[in-house]
Design a protein around this motif. Structure first.
Motif, PDB file in Angstrom:
ATOM      1  N   LEU A  22      93.983  92.290  84.384  1.00 46.09           N
ATOM      2  CA  LEU A  22      94.819  91.177  84.608  1.00 46.09           C
ATOM      3  C   LEU A  22      96.361  91.558  84.960  1.00 46.09           C
ATOM      4  N   GLY A  23      96.819  91.004  86.060  1.00 51.30           N
ATOM      5  CA  GLY A  23      98.104  91.280  86.666  1.00 51.30           C
ATOM      6  C   GLY A  23      98.164  92.141  87.960  1.00 51.30           C
ATOM      7  N   THR A  24      99.342  92.246  88.536  1.00 52.59           N
ATOM      8  CA  THR A  24      99.684  92.802  89.635  1.00 52.59           C
ATOM      9  C   THR A  24      98.584  92.385  90.954  1.00 52.59           C
ATOM     10  N   GLY A  25      97.828  93.222  91.586  1.00 52.22           N
ATOM     11  CA  GLY A  25      97.383  92.979  92.639  1.00 52.22           C
ATOM     12  C   GLY A  25      95.548  92.610  92.145  1.00 52.22           C
ATOM     13  N   HIS A  26      95.383  92.386  90.794  1.00 48.48           N
ATOM     14  CA  HIS A  26      94.060  92.052  90.246  1.00 48.48           C
ATOM     15  C   HIS A  26      94.122  90.777  90.305  1.00 48.48           C
ATOM     16  N   ARG A  27      93.805  90.118  88.887  1.00 50.28           N
ATOM     17  CA  ARG A  27      93.955  88.653  88.681  1.00 50.28           C
ATOM     18  C   ARG A  27      95.545  88.237  88.278  1.00 50.28           C
ATOM     19  N   LYS A  28      95.899  87.525  89.203  1.00 51.23           N
ATOM     20  CA  LYS A  28      97.342  87.301  89.389  1.00 51.23           C
ATOM     21  C   LYS A  28      97.997  86.738  87.840  1.00 51.23           C
ATOM     22  N   GLU A  29      99.315  87.540  88.028  1.00 52.30           N
ATOM     23  CA  GLU A  29     100.155  86.772  86.860  1.00 52.30           C
ATOM     24  C   GLU A  29     100.657  85.453  87.326  1.00 52.30           C
ATOM     25  N   LYS A  30     101.146  84.624  86.112  1.00 48.61           N
ATOM     26  CA  LYS A  30     101.594  83.432  86.482  1.00 48.61           C
ATOM     27  C   LYS A  30     103.214  83.572  86.817  1.00 48.61           C
ATOM     28  N   ILE A  31     103.654  83.436  87.812  1.00 48.92           N
ATOM     29  CA  ILE A  31     105.042  83.652  88.368  1.00 48.92           C
ATOM     30  C   ILE A  31     106.043  82.479  87.826  1.00 48.92           C
ATOM     31  N   GLU A  32     106.966  82.800  86.757  1.00 48.62           N
ATOM     32  CA  GLU A  32     107.636  81.722  86.314  1.00 48.62           C
ATOM     33  C   GLU A  32     109.032  81.775  87.147  1.00 48.62           C
ATOM     34  N   SER A  33     109.463  82.975  87.591  1.00 50.98           N
ATOM     35  CA  SER A  33     110.768  83.181  88.533  1.00 50.98           C
ATOM     36  C   SER A  33     110.822  84.385  89.072  1.00 50.98           C
ATOM     37  N   ILE A  34     111.463  84.338  90.307  1.00 58.97           N
ATOM     38  CA  ILE A  34     111.697  85.563  90.889  1.00 58.97           C
ATOM     39  C   ILE A  34     113.098  85.623  91.677  1.00 58.97           C
ATOM     40  N   GLU A  35     114.042  86.401  91.316  1.00 56.10           N
ATOM     41  CA  GLU A  35     115.300  86.386  91.851  1.00 56.10           C
ATOM     42  C   GLU A  35     115.744  87.750  92.093  1.00 56.10           C
ATOM     43  N   VAL A  36     116.975  87.782  92.864  1.00 49.53           N
ATOM     44  CA  VAL A  36     117.619  88.867  93.272  1.00 49.53           C
ATOM     45  C   VAL A  36     118.926  89.085  92.715  1.00 49.53           C
ATOM     46  N   ILE A  37     119.296  90.222  92.099  1.00 50.90           N
ATOM     47  CA  ILE A  37     120.419  90.287  91.343  1.00 50.90           C
ATOM     48  C   ILE A  37     121.360  91.327  92.175  1.00 50.90           C
ATOM     49  N   VAL A  38     122.322  90.906  92.701  1.00 47.72           N
ATOM     50  CA  VAL A  38     123.212  91.812  93.556  1.00 47.72           C
ATOM     51  C   VAL A  38     124.391  92.524  92.884  1.00 47.72           C
ATOM     52  N   LEU A  39     124.571  94.100  93.245  1.00 48.32           N
ATOM     53  CA  LEU A  39     125.443  94.668  92.208  1.00 48.32           C
ATOM     54  C   LEU A  39     126.515  95.196  93.381  1.00 48.32           C
ATOM     55  N   ASP A  40     127.658  95.528  93.093  1.00 47.94           N
ATOM     56  CA  ASP A  40     128.688  96.360  93.882  1.00 47.94           C
ATOM     57  C   ASP A  40     128.429  97.663  93.487  1.00 47.94           C
TER      58      ASP A  40
END
Length: 310
Positions: free
Chosen positions: A90-108
């Motif tokens: 369960l997870g990754t490329g097997h049985r999918k995780e349920k995605i709650e959120s996906i974001e990009v945090i940008v750092l200097d």
């Protein structure tokens, strides 16, 4: 201003802009394996695939192939009993995780957050020195229900690819949960040999095979992988020696790739949390094994902070 000085300034400005422009995060609606997020920071480029629960796929360093995409990577959970024909993982490329959120945090350059952007179609980020791909997901089984809340942060910078994974147990019943591969890394068949150790010494050295065997089966803090074809070495470094179970850290010597696993016993009491981290860092080696060991030793000692007896 002399002509030569003018051209020198122009060259510096163009070089600076070119170097800076290398850093980018771009959403690709139609790419290899479908929807993708491409992240470039310094010498590293990495692809995340939506259909693989937004896990990372190929990594390149200065255009050289670091890993393989012939299987799943990141964290996956193993269930004891599943219906016939249903993947036990369960997870990754097997049985999918349920995605709650996906974001990009940008750092200097000072690692200060300068922006947070939800991943969406049309996204193209060109500012920033490094990026954190932050995913919140749930490991929900159609058999056993919701097991874990998962928080994944993968930082892509010129220092490498840093994986930080957190889990929280939220179920009352873990009777069907067996184990977790908290880390999975796949390397191309052009990788030939490896070195592993703790924070003081080398524990074991070995060669990759092609007989489908599992080798090593030990705890370690660092691992060095040699790829003489690409003339690079790949370091996997943990912040401590993680205690594995069963096969612990193992290499699966398949005919078409070499895959690393860390098998752990996930927490099974409701409310418990656990976390694991691993740095992937690439270094140039040439074709000589002696240089692979020398350069790898430098990387490990710098990251761990101790002299290592090779």
């Amino acid at each position: 201003m002399t002509r030569n000085f003018f051209y020198l300034l122009l060259f510096i400005n163009v070089f600076t802009l070119t170097t800076y422009a290398q850093n980018m995060v771009e959403y690709k609606p139609k790419f290899t394996e479908g929807v993708a997020l491409l992240v470039t920071a310094g010498d590293y480029k990495i692809r995340f695939a939506e259909r693989m629960s937004w896990t990372f796929r190929d990594i390149t360093y200065k255009g050289k192939k670091v890993n393989a995409t012939s299987g799943a990577q990141q964290s996956v959970l193993h269930e004891i009993k599943t219906p016939e024909g249903v993947d036990k993982f369960l997870g990754t490329g097997h049985r999918k995780e349920k995605i709650e959120s996906i974001e990009v945090i940008v750092l200097d350059k000072k690692k200060k957050v300068i922006g947070v952007y939800p991943v969406q179609e049309g996204m193209k980020i060109t500012e920033g020195d490094s990026y954190i791909i932050h995913k919140k997901s749930k490991f929900i089984s159609e058999i056993g229900g919701l097991y874990y809340l998962h928080d994944s942060k993968i930082t892509v910078s010129n220092n490498g690819v840093m994986q930080d994974y957190k889990f929280q147990a939220v179920s009352d019943d873990y009777s069907n949960v067996d184990f977790m591969y908290v880390f999975m890394h796949i390397f191309p068949k052009s990788t030939t040999n490896w070195i592993v150790g703790d924070n003081k010494k080398v524990i074991e050295k070995g060669e990759f095979l092609s007989d489908k065997s599992f080798t090593l089966k030990k705890d370690f803090q660092f691992c060095l992988i040699n790829n003489p074809t690409e003339q690079i070495g790949i370091a996997i470094i943990y912040p401590e020696v993680y205690e594995g179970i069963g096969m612990k850290n193992s290499f699966w010597n398949r005919e078409y790739d070499n895959k690393h696993y860390l098998r752990i016993a996930p927490k099974k009491i409701k409310g418990e949390e656990f976390s694991y981290s691993a740095l992937i860092k690439v270094f140039e080696t040439g074709e000589e094994r002696t240089l692979f060991e020398l350069e790898g030793k430098k990387i490990v000692e710098k990251e761990i902070g101790n002299k290592i007896n090779f």
